[in-house]
Write an enzyme that holds these catalytic residues in place. Sequence first.
Site, PDB file in Angstrom:
ATOM      1  CB  CYS A 138       3.569  -0.167   3.415  1.00 66.89           C
ATOM      2  SG  CYS A 138       2.707  -0.865   4.842  1.00 66.89           S
TER       3      CYS A 138
ATOM      4  CG  ASP B 201      -7.473  -7.804  65.958  1.00 70.08           C
ATOM      5  OD1 ASP B 201      -6.934  -8.023  64.852  1.00 70.08           O
ATOM      6  OD2 ASP B 201      -6.998  -8.184  67.046  1.00 70.08           O
TER       7      ASP B 201
ATOM      8  CB  CYS C 109      -0.941  -0.008   1.202  1.00 69.96           C
ATOM      9  SG  CYS C 109      -0.137   0.323   2.783  1.00 69.96           S
TER      10      CYS C 109
END
Length: 526
Positions: free
Chosen positions: A24, A341, A21
């Site tokens: 690219c 706790d 393409c």
Amino acid sequence: MSSLTEKDRPIVQLLLNTGTCPRCIFRFCRVGSQTLYRHPYKDLMKDLKEFLKNNPEKEDTACFDVVDPPCKRIRLEHTEEGPDDLNQNGVLKQIPLVNDDSAAVENSTVEVCNVCLGILQEFCEVDFVKRVCEKVNSADYQFTSFVFSVSLPPQLSVREVIITPCRTVYTSSWNSPSRSSFLIQRKNAVAGIAHGISAVATSLFEVSVVFAHPETDEECHFLATACPDCFKPAKNKQSVFTRMAVMKALEKIKEEDFLKHFPCPPSSPKNLCVALEIQCNNGAVFVAGRYNKYSRNLPQTPWIIDGERKLESSVEELISEHLMAEFKADSFNFSSSGREDVDVRTLGNGRPFAIELVNPRRIHFTAEEMKGLQQAINNSSDKIQVRDLQLVTRSAIGRMKEGEEEKTKTYSALIWTDEAIQKEDIAFLDDIKELKLDQKTPLRVLHRRPLAVRCRIIHTMKSEYIDEHHFRLHLKTQAGTYIKEFVHGDFGRTKPNIGSLLNRTADILELDVESVDVDWPPALDN
């Protein structure tokens, strides 16, 4: 086309004829103009056509001078196999030039790019970029900059490696593109129209696109045969052909083995890449503060045993539910400087805590807004209160944990004795300084803590007589000291203990944390 020069002509001709393409082609020619890549596909193809049309030498074939001799291994391999695409000298056959203007456009538009698998054809066009922007807008994130990332099919690496032998054979001026250049072009295409905000290298906000290709396993299968040790199944991976595994195999495979499986240049794939998903993610935001716990029936974190919830709420839930709603986060992680706790209160200036809010939609809060959020938390329950609520950085949270065992904590314990006591019986406790304890992991936490003997220090004690069987003890201790076990001894697992010091049985009825001496987060005037 000013971006291309005469030396690029053979490269452009070769790639165009083999199904590459325009975008690219430009990146292989090292065209650096970001604006050019944003042009529509048809315009780019037209420019390439004009570039080739203006060739001053009208020839039927492209003749390329090979400056460097072709790789010996390539020549020998293909001489033995006798492939159709090599001549007797081991060089790829010359490819006819495209003289027909329409032929170049037509052939390139029909085929999927043989290098990018169509990603730079289809997904750099304006329509797809708008799709990404619509996704970002609908997600309703707050951001001032963004990082754009893509997840690419693994065989892209394979196809770019295939191009390398062609570079050697055809021309020494052909520069192989880097993977980073591929990503940069994709990022810039989106950045060009996204709110006018440019993509940056680092940002809390990330927009990512995941691409997949149906021929990944087919094209990468030969690597698994040649380098089986690179591909190991993983529970959380749908395919063994991950990008890292493929890259590792490409580094190990021999060149001749590689070239047996692919034509050079590579042929066009049968299918176009698919954009599986567009994702948005904001980096975590961190909120810190200090909390007081006034209930003796409230755990710090959800209390769930064997899948069954024991109590309806917790400190972390009472705080986080408001933060989650305001920051619009996906989840959270709670941490604190120690824990109490379920039946222990936390008084005084409270216990430092921090909450990591994962993938928040809202990230900007003024000091007044944070003060209002703090008030909303405090108004929602009489079991807890928070103070100094503020936004902090990830690195700042480390200060909460730094030297945690060297910090001190102050407690108030209501103690019962089986034998009657007088005020003078407990007065000697006030004179004990820096009392060293050996504490074996308490029985009550042995199911979640490793068995060990820990040395802890009671810095000071001050007794407060109540009656013959009760007194209150104020203690300043090293962080991490088990106070309940120091009182009753835990069947001799903590030595010495209040029972052994008084020479009688002692037990703890109530325990309060009066201070946690960690100077973080900074105190606020609220």
